[in-house]
Design a protein around this motif. Sequence first.
Motif, PDB file in Angstrom:
ATOM      1  N   ALA A   1      30.937 -70.663   9.075  1.00 32.28           N
ATOM      2  CA  ALA A   1      29.926 -70.069   9.571  1.00 32.28           C
ATOM      3  C   ALA A   1      29.418 -69.308  11.362  1.00 32.28           C
ATOM      4  O   ALA A   1      29.380 -69.189  11.381  1.00 32.28           O
ATOM      5  CB  ALA A   1      29.032 -71.030   9.240  1.00 32.28           C
ATOM      6  N   ALA A   2      30.579 -70.549  11.589  1.00 25.73           N
ATOM      7  CA  ALA A   2      29.995 -70.454  13.381  1.00 25.73           C
ATOM      8  C   ALA A   2      31.086 -69.310  13.533  1.00 25.73           C
ATOM      9  O   ALA A   2      30.792 -68.479  14.630  1.00 25.73           O
ATOM     10  CB  ALA A   2      31.249 -71.500  13.864  1.00 25.73           C
TER      11      ALA A   2
ATOM     12  N   VAL B   1      22.409 -69.364  11.046  1.00 24.73           N
ATOM     13  CA  VAL B   1      22.607 -70.718  12.110  1.00 24.73           C
ATOM     14  C   VAL B   1      22.763 -71.519  10.931  1.00 24.73           C
ATOM     15  O   VAL B   1      23.244 -73.166  11.462  1.00 24.73           O
ATOM     16  CB  VAL B   1      21.616 -70.132  12.935  1.00 24.73           C
ATOM     17  CG1 VAL B   1      20.702 -71.876  13.212  1.00 24.73           C
ATOM     18  CG2 VAL B   1      21.217 -69.544  14.442  1.00 24.73           C
ATOM     19  N   ALA B   2      21.702 -71.236  10.238  1.00 22.54           N
ATOM     20  CA  ALA B   2      21.474 -73.150   9.018  1.00 22.54           C
ATOM     21  C   ALA B   2      22.529 -73.172   8.952  1.00 22.54           C
ATOM     22  O   ALA B   2      23.021 -74.355   7.937  1.00 22.54           O
ATOM     23  CB  ALA B   2      20.487 -72.301   7.879  1.00 22.54           C
ATOM     24  N   THR B   3      23.292 -71.916   7.967  1.00 25.10           N
ATOM     25  CA  THR B   3      24.512 -72.019   7.453  1.00 25.10           C
ATOM     26  C   THR B   3      26.398 -73.132   7.961  1.00 25.10           C
ATOM     27  O   THR B   3      26.301 -73.959   8.442  1.00 25.10           O
ATOM     28  CB  THR B   3      25.706 -70.751   6.751  1.00 25.10           C
ATOM     29  OG1 THR B   3      24.008 -70.403   5.493  1.00 25.10           O
ATOM     30  CG2 THR B   3      26.741 -71.213   6.397  1.00 25.10           C
TER      31      THR B   3
ATOM     32  N   GLY C   1      28.024 -78.355  10.298  1.00 28.65           N
ATOM     33  CA  GLY C   1      28.530 -79.085  11.328  1.00 28.65           C
ATOM     34  C   GLY C   1      29.415 -78.625  12.488  1.00 28.65           C
ATOM     35  O   GLY C   1      29.874 -78.748  14.072  1.00 28.65           O
ATOM     36  N   ALA C   2      28.970 -77.328  12.415  1.00 28.48           N
ATOM     37  CA  ALA C   2      30.180 -76.047  13.193  1.00 28.48           C
ATOM     38  C   ALA C   2      28.959 -75.899  14.780  1.00 28.48           C
ATOM     39  O   ALA C   2      29.480 -75.658  15.726  1.00 28.48           O
ATOM     40  CB  ALA C   2      30.146 -74.866  12.180  1.00 28.48           C
ATOM     41  N   VAL C   3      27.981 -75.848  14.672  1.00 29.68           N
ATOM     42  CA  VAL C   3      26.579 -75.650  15.870  1.00 29.68           C
ATOM     43  C   VAL C   3      26.179 -76.968  15.525  1.00 29.68           C
ATOM     44  O   VAL C   3      25.426 -78.042  14.936  1.00 29.68           O
ATOM     45  CB  VAL C   3      25.876 -74.062  15.659  1.00 29.68           C
ATOM     46  CG1 VAL C   3      27.044 -72.963  15.274  1.00 29.68           C
ATOM     47  CG2 VAL C   3      25.289 -74.494  14.445  1.00 29.68           C
TER      48      VAL C   3
ATOM     49  N   GLY D   1      27.055 -72.927  23.397  1.00 34.03           N
ATOM     50  CA  GLY D   1      25.990 -73.675  23.698  1.00 34.03           C
ATOM     51  C   GLY D   1      25.949 -74.191  22.603  1.00 34.03           C
ATOM     52  O   GLY D   1      24.723 -75.139  22.058  1.00 34.03           O
ATOM     53  N   PHE D   2      25.969 -73.348  21.373  1.00 26.99           N
ATOM     54  CA  PHE D   2      25.793 -73.754  19.974  1.00 26.99           C
ATOM     55  C   PHE D   2      26.900 -75.293  19.882  1.00 26.99           C
ATOM     56  O   PHE D   2      26.572 -75.612  18.800  1.00 26.99           O
ATOM     57  CB  PHE D   2      26.261 -72.572  19.341  1.00 26.99           C
ATOM     58  CG  PHE D   2      25.582 -71.376  19.222  1.00 26.99           C
ATOM     59  CD1 PHE D   2      23.945 -71.576  19.942  1.00 26.99           C
ATOM     60  CD2 PHE D   2      25.971 -70.620  18.277  1.00 26.99           C
ATOM     61  CE1 PHE D   2      23.295 -70.008  19.403  1.00 26.99           C
ATOM     62  CE2 PHE D   2      24.973 -69.437  18.344  1.00 26.99           C
ATOM     63  CZ  PHE D   2      23.678 -68.975  19.106  1.00 26.99           C
TER      64      PHE D   2
END
Length: 192
Positions: free
Chosen positions: A85-86, A136-138, A143-145, A184-185
Amino acid sequence: MTTGKPLRADAQRNRAALIAKAREVFDAGEFFDLRFDDFAALAGVGTGTLYRHFPTREALAEAVYHEEILTLRDHARELQATLPAAEALSAFLRAMVEHIHTHHGLARTLSTLMAASTNGLTEGSQALENAVADLVATAAREGAVRADIDPGAVMMALHGIGAAHDRPNWRTEADHLITLVVDGFRPAGEKP
């Protein structure tokens, strides 16, 4: 163009040829040098076919815009399906910078032509924002962002990057800004 019933195969081909040729002309920045009727000959169709599908320049521009949005949305989905995801989110943002860089003429032409057509832009922007929201939601679920990332803010960053395209060191600065955004994410305490 009526949207009630599906187009015949030949009508679909003609419509696709018109959109493809318009995209090419927009990207080259030559749109304003042409009469609207010229698109028919460039796409290898009759003038009546052009007007049947696209009664105005703005209608043609909106169709090109929607095709671009669908392409970008599909790319976001492809990345989401194939990368963690990230990484998918970061790759998409970097791909957007590349797209803006490669197709700046297209973006400039579309924004000029569609300045008064907020409905078409709003629908397209929403489709792209939804794709970003999914990325973003995924990443947040994994927990990657950070969980508080607003997809609208991500879109604002992309719009700002695109709007600054005329700066002398745009590409370097855009890549650096994406790095800052991606950094920043990260959840608090996680190092880049």
